[in-house]
Design a protein around this motif. Structure first.
Motif, PDB file in Angstrom:
ATOM      1  N   GLY A 148      11.153  31.838  50.880  1.00  0.00           N
ATOM      2  CA  GLY A 148       9.825  32.430  51.023  1.00  0.00           C
ATOM      3  C   GLY A 148       9.747  33.785  50.360  1.00  0.00           C
ATOM      4  O   GLY A 148       8.780  34.118  49.690  1.00  0.00           O
ATOM      5  N   VAL A 149      10.803  34.584  50.507  1.00  0.00           N
ATOM      6  CA  VAL A 149      10.828  35.902  49.880  1.00  0.00           C
ATOM      7  C   VAL A 149      10.842  35.752  48.366  1.00  0.00           C
ATOM      8  O   VAL A 149      10.126  36.437  47.653  1.00  0.00           O
ATOM      9  N   VAL A 150      11.653  34.838  47.863  1.00  0.00           N
ATOM     10  CA  VAL A 150      11.737  34.631  46.423  1.00  0.00           C
ATOM     11  C   VAL A 150      10.389  34.184  45.875  1.00  0.00           C
ATOM     12  O   VAL A 150       9.921  34.673  44.858  1.00  0.00           O
ATOM     13  N   PHE A 151       9.725  33.248  46.561  1.00  0.00           N
ATOM     14  CA  PHE A 151       8.434  32.775  46.072  1.00  0.00           C
ATOM     15  C   PHE A 151       7.395  33.885  46.112  1.00  0.00           C
ATOM     16  O   PHE A 151       6.618  34.041  45.189  1.00  0.00           O
ATOM     17  N   SER A 152       7.373  34.692  47.163  1.00  0.00           N
ATOM     18  CA  SER A 152       6.368  35.754  47.222  1.00  0.00           C
ATOM     19  C   SER A 152       6.658  36.829  46.183  1.00  0.00           C
ATOM     20  O   SER A 152       5.748  37.380  45.600  1.00  0.00           O
ATOM     21  N   GLN A 153       7.933  37.124  45.920  1.00  0.00           N
ATOM     22  CA  GLN A 153       8.247  38.090  44.885  1.00  0.00           C
ATOM     23  C   GLN A 153       7.944  37.528  43.513  1.00  0.00           C
ATOM     24  O   GLN A 153       7.565  38.251  42.621  1.00  0.00           O
ATOM     25  N   GLY A 154       8.118  36.216  43.341  1.00  0.00           N
ATOM     26  CA  GLY A 154       7.832  35.581  42.064  1.00  0.00           C
ATOM     27  C   GLY A 154       6.378  35.743  41.674  1.00  0.00           C
ATOM     28  O   GLY A 154       6.047  35.809  40.500  1.00  0.00           O
ATOM     29  N   GLN A 155       5.493  35.829  42.641  1.00  0.00           N
ATOM     30  CA  GLN A 155       4.084  36.018  42.351  1.00  0.00           C
ATOM     31  C   GLN A 155       3.809  37.404  41.775  1.00  0.00           C
ATOM     32  O   GLN A 155       2.778  37.631  41.210  1.00  0.00           O
ATOM     33  N   ARG A 156       4.736  38.325  41.925  1.00  0.00           N
ATOM     34  CA  ARG A 156       4.549  39.681  41.416  1.00  0.00           C
ATOM     35  C   ARG A 156       5.287  39.891  40.095  1.00  0.00           C
ATOM     36  O   ARG A 156       5.335  40.984  39.590  1.00  0.00           O
ATOM     37  N   THR A 157       5.893  38.842  39.572  1.00  0.00           N
ATOM     38  CA  THR A 157       6.628  38.950  38.323  1.00  0.00           C
ATOM     39  C   THR A 157       5.743  38.489  37.186  1.00  0.00           C
ATOM     40  O   THR A 157       5.136  37.433  37.256  1.00  0.00           O
ATOM     41  N   GLY A 158       5.684  39.283  36.157  1.00  0.00           N
ATOM     42  CA  GLY A 158       4.845  38.953  35.020  1.00  0.00           C
ATOM     43  C   GLY A 158       5.614  38.204  33.944  1.00  0.00           C
ATOM     44  O   GLY A 158       6.675  37.643  34.187  1.00  0.00           O
TER      45      GLY A 158
ATOM     46  N   PRO B  81      -1.579  32.853  37.963  1.00  0.00           N
ATOM     47  CA  PRO B  81      -0.119  32.962  37.848  1.00  0.00           C
ATOM     48  C   PRO B  81       0.219  34.093  36.874  1.00  0.00           C
ATOM     49  O   PRO B  81      -0.332  34.154  35.777  1.00  0.00           O
ATOM     50  N   LEU B  82       1.089  34.987  37.296  1.00  0.00           N
ATOM     51  CA  LEU B  82       1.327  36.207  36.529  1.00  0.00           C
ATOM     52  C   LEU B  82       2.350  36.053  35.414  1.00  0.00           C
ATOM     53  O   LEU B  82       2.620  37.006  34.691  1.00  0.00           O
ATOM     54  N   ASP B  83       2.905  34.860  35.266  1.00  0.00           N
ATOM     55  CA  ASP B  83       3.856  34.618  34.183  1.00  0.00           C
ATOM     56  C   ASP B  83       3.297  33.643  33.148  1.00  0.00           C
ATOM     57  O   ASP B  83       4.026  33.074  32.354  1.00  0.00           O
ATOM     58  N   GLN B  84       1.972  33.469  33.178  1.00  0.00           N
ATOM     59  CA  GLN B  84       1.294  32.549  32.260  1.00  0.00           C
ATOM     60  C   GLN B  84       0.073  33.253  31.664  1.00  0.00           C
ATOM     61  O   GLN B  84      -0.403  34.238  32.217  1.00  0.00           O
ATOM     62  N   PRO B  85      -0.463  32.717  30.551  1.00  0.00           N
ATOM     63  CA  PRO B  85      -1.684  33.328  29.995  1.00  0.00           C
ATOM     64  C   PRO B  85      -2.823  33.333  31.020  1.00  0.00           C
ATOM     65  O   PRO B  85      -3.002  32.374  31.772  1.00  0.00           O
ATOM     66  N   ILE B  86      -3.560  34.410  31.040  1.00  0.00           N
ATOM     67  CA  ILE B  86      -4.693  34.550  31.945  1.00  0.00           C
ATOM     68  C   ILE B  86      -5.781  33.581  31.488  1.00  0.00           C
ATOM     69  O   ILE B  86      -6.105  33.536  30.295  1.00  0.00           O
ATOM     70  N   PRO B  87      -6.335  32.781  32.412  1.00  0.00           N
ATOM     71  CA  PRO B  87      -7.396  31.846  32.002  1.00  0.00           C
ATOM     72  C   PRO B  87      -8.567  32.586  31.367  1.00  0.00           C
ATOM     73  O   PRO B  87      -8.766  33.779  31.591  1.00  0.00           O
ATOM     74  N   ASN B  88      -9.354  31.869  30.585  1.00  0.00           N
ATOM     75  CA  ASN B  88     -10.532  32.442  29.944  1.00  0.00           C
ATOM     76  C   ASN B  88     -11.733  31.624  30.411  1.00  0.00           C
ATOM     77  O   ASN B  88     -12.000  30.546  29.885  1.00  0.00           O
ATOM     78  N   ASP B  89     -12.425  32.140  31.430  1.00  0.00           N
ATOM     79  CA  ASP B  89     -13.586  31.437  31.980  1.00  0.00           C
ATOM     80  C   ASP B  89     -14.518  32.471  32.623  1.00  0.00           C
ATOM     81  O   ASP B  89     -14.335  33.677  32.433  1.00  0.00           O
TER      82      ASP B  89
ATOM     83  N   PRO C 299       3.578  43.340  36.463  1.00  0.00           N
ATOM     84  CA  PRO C 299       2.151  43.274  36.122  1.00  0.00           C
ATOM     85  C   PRO C 299       1.432  44.600  36.390  1.00  0.00           C
ATOM     86  O   PRO C 299       1.770  45.325  37.314  1.00  0.00           O
ATOM     87  N   ILE C 300       0.453  44.875  35.547  1.00  0.00           N
ATOM     88  CA  ILE C 300      -0.361  46.081  35.697  1.00  0.00           C
ATOM     89  C   ILE C 300      -1.747  45.624  36.122  1.00  0.00           C
ATOM     90  O   ILE C 300      -2.481  45.035  35.332  1.00  0.00           O
ATOM     91  N   MET C 301      -2.057  45.853  37.384  1.00  0.00           N
ATOM     92  CA  MET C 301      -3.334  45.398  37.932  1.00  0.00           C
ATOM     93  C   MET C 301      -3.898  46.439  38.874  1.00  0.00           C
ATOM     94  O   MET C 301      -3.152  47.200  39.481  1.00  0.00           O
TER      95      MET C 301
END
Length: 164
Positions: A30-40, A100-108, A147-149
């Protein structure tokens, strides 16, 4: 068979240790998955870099046609496709969660790209509550690492008054 019944009926230290190890393993996942969301993505961000809204604050009432100014500290703005160190371009997230912060940002309609290096934009919002967030992308529209947000902010667009 009698040995198995004894082990199952009366958990010993081995069973307790297995349960503890499994619990720690699941908790770590769970920690790894939540930290993965903060990895760009693969492009590093500059230390201390931050993106923010200029003159737009959480909880503000704003007009439907809104001019938004984007701020950036400790990095530069460069158009999409420009491979320049410590630079990126702005993306405005409207009424959506982070992609997802490790993929291209959608364009919509919810992920607006400013790939020409714009630092301001005019957006039209419908009456009601809206959530806005800035996310910087690299030359390939992928968030930096880390990530810079901006923090998400909530704005309110009042319904137009009827004249009569």
């Amino acid at each position: 068979m009698d040995v198995l019944k004894k082990v199952v009926a009366k958990p010993g230290w081995i069973t307790s240790h297995v349960v503890v190890v499994l619990f720690v393993a699941f908790a770590s996942c769970g920690v790894v998955f939540s930290q993965g969301q903060r990895t760009g993505g693969p492009t590093p961000s500059a230390p201390g870099a931050e993106v923010y809204f200029i003159d737009l604050k959480d909880g503000m009432t704003v007009p439907a046609k809104l001019k938004i100014y984007f701020g950036l500290r400790n990095m530069g703005v460069a158009p999409a496709g420009s491979e320049r160190e410590n630079s990126g371009h702005h993306h405005l997230l409207v009424d959506t969660e982070l992609p997802p912060l490790d993929q291209p940002i959608p364009n919509d309609f919810n992920h607006l790209h400013f790939g020409a290096g714009q630092t301001e934009a005019i957006v039209t919002l419908s009456p009601g509550r809206h959530t806005l967030q800035l996310l910087l992308g690299d030359e390939n529209h992928v968030p930096h690492n880390p990530p810079i947000m901006s923090k998400p902010i909530r704005v309110y667009v009042a319904k137009p008054r009827r004249r009569g």
